[in-house]
Design an enzyme around this catalytic site. Structure first.
Site, short mmCIF file in Angstrom:
data_model
loop_
_atom_site.label_atom_id
_atom_site.label_comp_id
_atom_site.label_asym_id
_atom_site.label_seq_id
_atom_site.Cartn_x
_atom_site.Cartn_y
_atom_site.Cartn_z
N CYS A 141 -3.57 10.47 1.17
CA CYS A 141 -2.95 9.49 0.93
C CYS A 141 -1.38 9.96 0.74
O CYS A 141 -0.87 9.35 1.30
CB CYS A 141 -3.74 8.40 -0.17
SG CYS A 141 -5.89 8.32 0.40
N LYS A 172 0.75 -1.47 0.02
CA LYS A 172 -0.12 0.39 0.13
C LYS A 172 0.71 1.72 -0.27
O LYS A 172 0.57 1.91 -0.60
CB LYS A 172 -0.93 -0.05 1.23
CG LYS A 172 -1.78 1.39 1.40
CD LYS A 172 -2.68 1.04 -0.19
CE LYS A 172 -3.84 2.31 0.63
NZ LYS A 172 -4.39 3.25 -0.55
N1 SAJ Z 1 -1.25 14.96 -8.56
C1 SAJ Z 1 -0.43 15.74 -8.69
N2 SAJ Z 1 -0.23 14.95 -10.20
C2 SAJ Z 1 -0.50 13.37 -10.68
C3 SAJ Z 1 -1.65 13.21 -9.93
C4 SAJ Z 1 -2.11 13.87 -9.20
O1 SAJ Z 1 -0.38 17.24 -8.56
O2 SAJ Z 1 -0.27 13.15 -11.94
C5 SAJ Z 1 -2.14 15.99 -6.86
C6 SAJ Z 1 -3.21 16.03 -7.26
O3 SAJ Z 1 -3.59 17.19 -7.51
C7 SAJ Z 1 -4.04 15.47 -5.86
C8 SAJ Z 1 -2.68 15.06 -5.26
O4 SAJ Z 1 -1.51 14.46 -6.05
O5 SAJ Z 1 -3.41 16.70 -5.45
C9 SAJ Z 1 -3.21 13.69 -4.98
O6 SAJ Z 1 -4.09 12.73 -6.08
P1 SAJ Z 1 -3.85 11.38 -6.17
O7 SAJ Z 1 -5.41 11.75 -7.72
O8 SAJ Z 1 -3.26 10.86 -6.95
O9 SAJ Z 1 -4.65 10.59 -5.33
P2 SAJ Z 1 -5.94 10.82 -4.26
O10 SAJ Z 1 -5.56 10.85 -3.07
O11 SAJ Z 1 -6.68 11.32 -4.95
O12 SAJ Z 1 -6.67 9.16 -4.43
C10 SAJ Z 1 -5.62 8.54 -4.45
C11 SAJ Z 1 -5.65 7.31 -5.56
N3 SAJ Z 1 -5.75 7.72 -6.51
C12 SAJ Z 1 -5.67 7.74 -7.50
O13 SAJ Z 1 -6.48 6.47 -7.80
C13 SAJ Z 1 -5.16 7.95 -8.97
C14 SAJ Z 1 -5.08 6.28 -5.06
O14 SAJ Z 1 -2.95 6.41 -5.56
C15 SAJ Z 1 -4.63 5.38 -3.71
O15 SAJ Z 1 -5.22 3.99 -3.48
C16 SAJ Z 1 -5.48 5.80 -2.85
O16 SAJ Z 1 -5.25 7.21 -2.83
C17 SAJ Z 1 -5.63 6.21 -1.42
O17 SAJ Z 1 -6.86 5.96 -0.66
O18 SAJ Z 1 -4.62 5.36 -1.06
#
Ligand code: SAJ
Length: 431
Positions: A266, A212
């Site tokens: 997360c 995880k």
């Molecule tokens: N972000 C960026 N660049 C990217 C992707 C994200 O700057 O390329 C930023 C977003 O704007 C945000 C943060 O990162 O501020 C986190 O976004 P995220 O979409 O990666 O993560 P979460 O917290 O919304 O959800 C994630 C899940 N993400 C996806 O499936 C895309 C997953 O990785 C995890 O299972 C989940 O958190 C969890 O519960 O841990």
């Protein structure tokens, strides 16, 4: 089979509802009285597509019972938050896991634990939490002196769902379960098989905890790389968005997107669990966290220079949530940026269709109102709603975009458009 799900938040509530809709009798436990009272009336406070209807169905047909105290059951799932400390640990360069809610949840499960029960920890946790803290609390606080692996089963199983698509992903994504022994792993797999259509892989509990953390750390480090590339591109007058897009045509490259910082509960949190456990080894992970934590400050400087150069009087900040199309403002870099500008004394208004009010910020009534009032618009979150800007008259306005909101389409006409990580281009230029 009766399951007690402890924690009715973003993960616990959909988990409880999906179990209840798939043949299990579920007791949903939360210490927040008001949440439980609302759920009893069928009111769901979490804005997640499809969640409210399955919760209401499960409550009205009696398969999901919300309550504030644990009761005896065949299986227990602990899905409570595991935040990190707000500040760095004194004298260290990392933040520490706050495990108080897991401790309290394990204690409440221990109070009703019976021989033959299964306990699964789902909360994202530092490696060794299941075999260490959770096992100890359960063993030391149950009334019958039950031992894990002998008298009850214990496992770890993380969720891996994306907000806005939780129900589909919780059902269809592959899942990892890790038992403290083979029997515990098998029991946990059988439990999740009630609603998971994806594959369920078995391993040991500590490996499952690390899986995880590794998944979210991969995203954090990758985003840090993208953010660093954005800064480099700004220095050398290249376009980071083109760099990411074109590099990703390489069959073995998957660069993430730059932005104003990393938020949510997360990605911005979980890597610290590695750093805290293993500070001497987790140096890359630590550096990436610092890069992403510093990104809002870099973005503030970049925006501030533009606002000053254009003698901007009133700035509208568009978007307050941690990412697009959610109502969640936890750890939001957008809010950090707005607060920095407020502290600097800039005149500003905010606009977010997903957030009703944020503290005392002056909120625009809607996007049209923000555009009418402000001479500069700063997009901090690329909510779908903000695509409307493309068809608005923005003549004479400064438009600053931290998210490449308009993707491959031309940015709005009339405004002077500046995109993070790229040289300024005149409005309408073919991106
Ligand atoms: N972000 C960026 N660049 C990217 C992707 C994200 O700057 O390329 C930023 C977003 O704007 C945000 C943060 O990162 O501020 C986190 O976004 P995220 O979409 O990666 O993560 P979460 O917290 O919304 O959800 C994630 C899940 N993400 C996806 O499936 C895309 C997953 O990785 C995890 O299972 C989940 O958190 C969890 O519960 O841990």
């Amino acid at each position: 089979m009766k399951v007690c799900v402890v924690g009715l938040g973003y993960i616990g509530l959909p988990t409880a509802a999906l179990m209840a809709c798939n043949g299990l009798k579920v007791v949903g436990v939360d210490i927040r009285d008001e949440i439980v009272e609302k759920l009893k009336l069928g009111i769901v406070s979490i804005d997640e597509p499809g969640l409210a209807s399955i919760v209401r169905d499960a409550i009205s047909n009696g398969t999901l019972k919300p309550t504030t105290v644990c009761e005896p059951a065949d299986a227990f799932v602990i899905a409570v938050p595991t935040p990190v400390s707000h500040d760095y640990v004194p004298g260290k360069s990392y933040k520490a896991a706050d495990m108080t809610l897991v401790e309290a949840a394990a204690l409440s499960v221990a109070g009703v634990l019976q021989r033959g029960n299964l306990v699964v920890l789902e909360s994202t946790s530092p490696p060794g939490t299941t075999t260490g803290m959770v096992k100890n609390i359960l063993e030391q606080n149950n009334k019958a002196g039950l031992k894990a692996g002998h008298d009850f089963y214990l496992a770890y199983s993380p969720e891996r769902v994306m907000p806005t698509n939780i129900i589909a992903e919780m059902t269809n994504n592959d899942r990892v379960v890790g038992g403290i022994d083979a029997k515990s792993g098998r029991r946990a797999k059988d439990l999740y098989a009630h609603f998971v259509k994806g594959k369920i892989f078995e391993t040991d509990s500590t490996t499952a905890e690390v899986v995880k953390l590794a998944e979210n750390t991969y995203r954090d480090v990758n985003i840090a790389l993208a953010n660093e590339l954005a800064k480099i591109c700004q220095t050398v007058s290249a376009d980071v968005w083109d760099v990411v897009r074109l590099a990703n045509h390489h069959p073995r490259v998957h660069l993430h997107q730059p932005g104003p910082g990393v938020g949510g509960h997360c990605i911005a949190v979980d890597p610290w669990f590695f750093v805290e456990k293993s500070p001497d080894h987790a140096t890359l992970i630590n550096a990436a966290r610092h890069v992403n934590d510093a990104q809002p400050e870099f973005v503030v400087q970049w925006i501030d220079d533009l606002l000053t150069a254009h003698k901007v009087k009133l700035t509208a900040f568009l978007g307050l949530t941690y990412k697009a199309d959610v109502d969640d403002t936890r750890e939001s870099p957008a809010i950090e940026i707005v607060e920095k500008f407020r502290a600097m004394g800039r005149s500003l208004i905010v606009c977010d269709p997903h957030v009703e009010v944020w503290k005392n910020d002056k909120a625009a009534a809607n996007l049209d109102d923000a555009v009418a009032q402000a001479d500069a618009l700063v997009i901090l979150v690329n909510h779908r709603e903000f695509q409307k800007l493309a068809s608005m008259d923005l003549t004479g306005k400064l438009l600053i975009d931290t998210r490449r909101t308009f993707k491959d389409a031309a940015p709005p006409k009339g405004a002077e458009y500046h995109l993070l990580g790229s040289a300024a281009r005149p409005t309408g230029a073919n991106l």
